[in-house]
Motif scaffolding. Structure first.
Motif, mmCIF file in Angstrom:
data_model
loop_
_atom_site.group_PDB
_atom_site.id
_atom_site.type_symbol
_atom_site.label_atom_id
_atom_site.label_comp_id
_atom_site.label_asym_id
_atom_site.label_seq_id
_atom_site.Cartn_x
_atom_site.Cartn_y
_atom_site.Cartn_z
ATOM 1 N N GLN A 115 0.809 -1.212 0.000
ATOM 2 C CA GLN A 115 0.000 0.000 0.000
ATOM 3 C C GLN A 115 0.849 1.271 0.000
ATOM 4 O OE1 GLN A 115 -3.412 0.298 -0.360
ATOM 5 N NE2 GLN A 115 -3.150 -1.851 -0.882
ATOM 6 N N HIS A 116 1.969 1.235 0.713
ATOM 7 C CA HIS A 116 2.849 2.405 0.739
ATOM 8 C C HIS A 116 3.438 2.655 -0.644
ATOM 9 C CE1 HIS A 116 5.667 5.414 2.120
ATOM 10 N NE2 HIS A 116 6.691 4.683 1.676
ATOM 11 N N GLN A 117 3.880 1.589 -1.290
ATOM 12 C CA GLN A 117 4.404 1.730 -2.645
ATOM 13 C C GLN A 117 3.325 2.211 -3.609
ATOM 14 O OE1 GLN A 117 6.129 -2.040 -3.711
ATOM 15 N NE2 GLN A 117 8.068 -1.610 -2.673
ATOM 16 N N ALA A 118 2.110 1.713 -3.429
ATOM 17 C CA ALA A 118 1.001 2.123 -4.296
ATOM 18 C C ALA A 118 0.743 3.618 -4.177
ATOM 19 C CB ALA A 118 -0.261 1.344 -3.940
ATOM 20 N N SER A 119 0.806 4.142 -2.952
ATOM 21 C CA SER A 119 0.611 5.581 -2.745
ATOM 22 C C SER A 119 1.716 6.387 -3.429
ATOM 23 C CB SER A 119 0.588 5.888 -1.246
ATOM 24 O OG SER A 119 0.493 7.278 -1.018
ATOM 25 N N LEU A 120 2.963 5.919 -3.316
ATOM 26 C CA LEU A 120 4.082 6.615 -3.950
ATOM 27 C C LEU A 120 3.962 6.593 -5.469
ATOM 28 C CD1 LEU A 120 7.077 5.376 -1.747
ATOM 29 C CD2 LEU A 120 5.964 7.611 -1.692
ATOM 30 N N VAL A 121 3.548 5.449 -6.012
ATOM 31 C CA VAL A 121 3.396 5.330 -7.466
ATOM 32 C C VAL A 121 2.288 6.250 -7.962
ATOM 33 C CG1 VAL A 121 2.645 3.772 -9.311
ATOM 34 C CG2 VAL A 121 4.376 3.025 -7.677
ATOM 35 N N ASN A 122 1.174 6.302 -7.238
ATOM 36 C CA ASN A 122 0.075 7.180 -7.625
ATOM 37 C C ASN A 122 0.512 8.642 -7.656
ATOM 38 O OD1 ASN A 122 -1.922 5.267 -8.051
ATOM 39 N ND2 ASN A 122 -2.662 5.321 -5.943
ATOM 40 N N LYS A 123 1.233 9.066 -6.632
ATOM 41 C CA LYS A 123 1.697 10.446 -6.584
ATOM 42 C C LYS A 123 2.707 10.734 -7.693
ATOM 43 C CE LYS A 123 0.893 11.287 -1.662
ATOM 44 N NZ LYS A 123 1.514 11.615 -0.344
ATOM 45 N N THR A 124 3.558 9.755 -7.970
ATOM 46 C CA THR A 124 4.531 9.921 -9.050
ATOM 47 C C THR A 124 3.828 10.065 -10.392
ATOM 48 O OG1 THR A 124 6.193 8.633 -7.843
ATOM 49 C CG2 THR A 124 6.503 8.854 -10.211
ATOM 50 N N PHE A 125 2.801 9.252 -10.620
ATOM 51 C CA PHE A 125 2.018 9.330 -11.858
ATOM 52 C C PHE A 125 1.326 10.681 -11.968
ATOM 53 C CE2 PHE A 125 -1.884 8.637 -14.329
ATOM 54 C CZ PHE A 125 -1.372 8.061 -15.487
ATOM 55 N N MET A 250 9.681 11.168 -11.270
ATOM 56 C CA MET A 250 8.701 11.065 -12.337
ATOM 57 C C MET A 250 8.587 9.617 -12.805
ATOM 58 S SD MET A 250 7.577 14.176 -12.909
ATOM 59 C CE MET A 250 8.041 15.897 -12.630
ATOM 60 N N ILE A 251 7.567 9.346 -13.615
ATOM 61 C CA ILE A 251 7.409 8.020 -14.188
ATOM 62 C C ILE A 251 8.468 7.793 -15.262
ATOM 63 C CG2 ILE A 251 4.954 7.906 -13.675
ATOM 64 C CD1 ILE A 251 4.377 8.645 -16.586
ATOM 65 N N ALA A 252 8.589 6.560 -15.719
ATOM 66 C CA ALA A 252 9.640 6.213 -16.670
ATOM 67 C C ALA A 252 9.468 6.903 -18.017
ATOM 68 C CB ALA A 252 9.685 4.698 -16.867
ATOM 69 N N SER A 253 8.252 6.866 -18.560
ATOM 70 C CA SER A 253 8.019 7.460 -19.878
ATOM 71 C C SER A 253 6.547 7.772 -20.067
ATOM 72 C CB SER A 253 8.483 6.517 -20.992
ATOM 73 O OG SER A 253 7.572 5.441 -21.160
ATOM 74 N N THR A 254 6.257 8.538 -21.108
ATOM 75 C CA THR A 254 4.874 8.926 -21.381
ATOM 76 C C THR A 254 4.035 7.751 -21.876
ATOM 77 O OG1 THR A 254 5.387 9.617 -23.668
ATOM 78 C CG2 THR A 254 5.580 11.280 -21.940
ATOM 79 N N SER A 255 4.673 6.648 -22.271
ATOM 80 C CA SER A 255 3.920 5.480 -22.732
ATOM 81 C C SER A 255 3.068 4.884 -21.623
ATOM 82 C CB SER A 255 4.868 4.413 -23.274
ATOM 83 O OG SER A 255 5.700 3.905 -22.244
ATOM 84 N N LEU A 256 3.371 5.239 -20.364
ATOM 85 C CA LEU A 256 2.613 4.726 -19.222
ATOM 86 C C LEU A 256 1.305 5.481 -19.011
ATOM 87 C CD1 LEU A 256 5.681 4.343 -16.871
ATOM 88 C CD2 LEU A 256 4.314 2.450 -17.779
ATOM 89 N N VAL A 257 1.122 6.589 -19.753
ATOM 90 C CA VAL A 257 -0.109 7.386 -19.660
ATOM 91 C C VAL A 257 -1.062 6.947 -20.760
ATOM 92 C CG1 VAL A 257 -1.103 9.698 -19.661
ATOM 93 C CG2 VAL A 257 1.215 9.329 -18.765
ATOM 94 N N GLY A 258 -2.270 6.605 -20.372
ATOM 95 C CA GLY A 258 -3.276 6.199 -21.347
ATOM 96 C C GLY A 258 -4.198 7.349 -21.709
ATOM 97 N N ARG A 259 -5.477 7.170 -21.442
ATOM 98 C CA ARG A 259 -6.465 8.208 -21.761
ATOM 99 C C ARG A 259 -6.203 9.431 -20.894
ATOM 100 N NH1 ARG A 259 -11.970 8.133 -23.370
ATOM 101 N NH2 ARG A 259 -12.484 10.275 -23.975
#
Length: 312
Positions: A115-125, A250-259
């Protein structure tokens, strides 16, 4: 590019955004090469990669050169494609940021079980989407409209939208639905180009030269630098031909962004407009009805702190 001519204040003389970006890219590339030249010789480090079921694999990598991306290349193409960011010695880390010393490494996907990692990933996204929104907005207006990126507030997923506050030389501009759709289309086109997020820590003097065309950034840089670990550096990110300031990660690349959509633009003060958007990770799909609920919520004024203005 589009322009709403009503209540436009023309600012002359003014460099075109393409010229400003070209100058920043030139400074970025020159500084990157300078820093790379400071590495006298390659030294080896050991990276203890923790994979599924806590299985550990030791990778021998190059100190200050190899990145989590390079580590992922030694594991599998699936890991490379699905990694959003990394965790090095417990600290969330940019996927394309060099590793400075021996460490333990975890590669984070968009749906971590912890859950902690999930929160960090969400904020990074969310943070990355704000950055990308600024990149798109900066290039969306014709040259007669002055566009100055101010800043974006800390990532807050619960707010319902990511944000970038921008000053425009427009009084009381109310974008039409066509304007919103056009910027959204540019946003979608930009993320589909699969740009990586490239991080670089630079001296404040270099940052001031890089952003001398933006009074807001130039004003913020000395304060940001004093809060850095060195007391005089600023972190910038490059995505495509766009460079901006952010502590990251930041996230790795823009390919991780969908709609992704621009949902609203709210007038704040002194020609500062709050651009708000939503985005889904590329691997997540929802139906039209659910997306409509998220979009409706994201039209409301985001309650993030309004920026303090000292520069005209």
């Amino acid at each position: 590019q589009f322009c709403t001519n009503n209540n436009a204040h023309v600012v002359q003389p003014r460099l075109r955004i393409e010229e400003i970006r070209a100058k920043r890219l030139s400074i970025f590339d020159k500084e990157l090469k300078r820093q790379q030249a400071l590495i006298p010789r390659l030294e080896k480090i050991e990276v203890a990669y923790e994979g599924l079921d806590n299985e550990t694999t030791t990778l021998v990598m190059n100190k200050g050169v190899s990145t989590p991306y390079n580590c992922a290349q030694h594991i599998s193409e699936h890991v490379v494609k699905n990694s959003v960011a990394a965790e090095i010695n417990g600290e969330i880390w940019d996927f394309h940021r060099p590793i400075p010393s021996d460490c333990t490494l975890k590669l984070l996907c968009m749906k971590p079980e912890d859950q902690h990692q999930a929160s960090l990933v969400n904020k990074t996204f969310w943070r990355s989407c704000s950055f990308l929104l600024g990149a798109v907005v900066e290039g969306s207006f014709q040259d007669e409209i002055s566009v100055s990126l101010h800043s974006f507030p800390p990532a807050n997923v619960r707010s319902g939208s990511f944000v970038y506050d921008v000053q425009l030389s427009l009084d009381d501009w109310v974008p039409s639905q066509s304007d919103l759709r056009q910027i959204s289309a540019s946003f979608q086109k930009f993320v589909r180009q699969n740009h990586i997020f490239q991080r670089l820590d630079i001296d404040s003097s270099v940052a001031l030269k890089m952003f001398e065309d933006n009074a807001f950034k130039a004003e913020q840089i000395p304060h940001i630098a004093t809060k850095s670990s060195s007391g005089h550096t600023v972190t910038v990110y490059r995505v495509g031909d766009h460079i901006d300031i952010s502590r990251g990660p930041m996230i790795a690349s823009t390919s991780l962004v969908g709609r992704c959509l621009l949902t609203a633009v709210h007038k704040l003060d002194s020609r500062i407009y709050r651009f708000q958007g939503i985005a889904l990770p590329s691997e997540i799909y929802i139906n039209h009805f659910a997306l409509g609920i998220i979009e409706a919520r994201a039209r409301k004024l985001n309650p993030a702190r309004i920026p303090e203005l000292k520069s005209n």
